[in-house]
Design an enzyme around this catalytic site. Structure first.
Site, PDB file in Angstrom:
ATOM      1  CG  ASN A 117      28.308  34.694  32.699  1.00  0.00           C
ATOM      2  OD1 ASN A 117      28.960  35.639  32.740  1.00  0.00           O
ATOM      3  ND2 ASN A 117      28.630  33.441  32.877  1.00  0.00           N
ATOM      4  CG  HIS A 147      32.476  30.219  32.483  1.00  0.00           C
ATOM      5  ND1 HIS A 147      32.407  30.279  33.709  1.00  0.00           N
ATOM      6  CD2 HIS A 147      32.920  28.722  32.270  1.00  0.00           C
ATOM      7  CE1 HIS A 147      32.701  29.616  34.528  1.00  0.00           C
ATOM      8  NE2 HIS A 147      33.183  28.531  33.459  1.00  0.00           N
ATOM      9  CB  SER A 158      31.555  29.493  27.086  1.00  0.00           C
ATOM     10  OG  SER A 158      32.040  28.142  26.829  1.00  0.00           O
ATOM     11  CG  ASP A 177      29.116  29.271  35.136  1.00  0.00           C
ATOM     12  OD1 ASP A 177      28.727  30.344  34.817  1.00  0.00           O
ATOM     13  OD2 ASP A 177      30.143  28.765  35.808  1.00  0.00           O
TER      14      ASP A 177
HETATM   15  C1  GRF Z   1      36.891  37.007  33.038  1.00  0.00           C
HETATM   16  O1  GRF Z   1      37.716  35.640  32.985  1.00  0.00           O
HETATM   17  C2  GRF Z   1      35.381  36.343  32.481  1.00  0.00           C
HETATM   18  O2  GRF Z   1      35.406  35.370  31.846  1.00  0.00           O
HETATM   19  C3  GRF Z   1      34.992  35.871  33.956  1.00  0.00           C
HETATM   20  O3  GRF Z   1      35.479  36.832  35.093  1.00  0.00           O
HETATM   21  C4  GRF Z   1      36.566  37.401  34.256  1.00  0.00           C
HETATM   22  C5  GRF Z   1      36.566  38.754  34.461  1.00  0.00           C
HETATM   23  O4  GRF Z   1      37.605  39.678  33.936  1.00  0.00           O
HETATM   24  N1  GRF Z   1      33.775  35.702  34.020  1.00  0.00           N
HETATM   25  P1  GRF Z   1      37.385  41.251  33.608  1.00  0.00           P
HETATM   26  O5  GRF Z   1      36.714  41.676  34.924  1.00  0.00           O
HETATM   27  O6  GRF Z   1      36.396  41.415  32.394  1.00  0.00           O
HETATM   28  O7  GRF Z   1      38.649  41.648  33.442  1.00  0.00           O
END
Ligand code: GRF
Length: 191
Positions: free
Chosen positions: A106, A108, A135, A144
């Protein structure tokens, strides 16, 4: 060859950076399928890139378990070794995660363990954090959490708003997720 599925729910920008990095940097990896839990902009971006896509909408299933079984089936059908979550806005059950133990990653938008969950940028500002960032971690049943793979940070600026901070963190996201993929493909990184 690293074969991985990408799970999204929205904009899909991290997915596009992964897809484009594979081409631009000749990474020995392939996105097998882009799966979304709803129709979203990211699905169109994936189709533009000729990637297989599948919308598996939660509302078409009676239970979360049935929904996740359909997602798991698509991941297996496309012979995916890994699953990259890229803005997938649903919490995966422990059963699902355990089924793919050591295979789900993932991204985050915070320096975990700080700011788990949502609205990370506003919370970093509200708490006067000196630094913020992104992260990439392995996914375990706890939200998370899970072993850290990579982090990148930046200093907060006095003028930062949640939007400006989000934009700067997103630039880091777009670098770090392909970097992790490269590490896997080059076998520098193993999960
Ligand atoms: C990103 O900020 C990611 O870190 C979080 O959700 C957002 C997704 O953005 N988990 P995208 O759809 O990749 O533009």
């Amino acid at each position: 060859m690293i074969r991985f599925a990408v799970l999204i729910s929205g904009r899909g920008s991290n997915m596009t950076y992964l897809a484009d990095a594979i081409k631009d940097y000749n990474i020995a990896a392939q996105i097998t399928v882009v799966i979304s839990n709803r129709y979203c902009a990211g699905i169109t971006l994936a189709q533009d890139r000729g990637l297989p896509t599948k919308v598996i909408n939660r509302k078409n299933f009676n239970t979360q378990a049935e929904h996740e079984a359909a997602i798991a089936a698509a991941i297996h059908y496309h012979r995916s070794k890994y699953v990259f979550l890229a803005g997938y806005m649903a919490i995966l059950s422990g059963d699902f995660v355990n089924q793919f133990a050591g295979q789900i990653i993932n991204i985050h938008p915070s320096l975990l363990p700080a700011f788990k969950g949502l609205n990370t940028h506003q919370r970093a500002i509200d708490e006067n954090a000196a630094t913020h960032g992104v992260s990439v971690h392995m996914v375990t049943a706890a939200l998370d959490e899970g072993p850290m793979i990579a982090q990148a940070s930046l200093p907060l600026m006095a003028s930062d708003t949640a939007d400006s901070l989000a934009a700067r963190v997103l630039q880091l996201e777009h670098q770090i997720y392909p970097f992790v993929l490269l590490g896997l493909a080059k076998k520098i990184l193993s999960l």
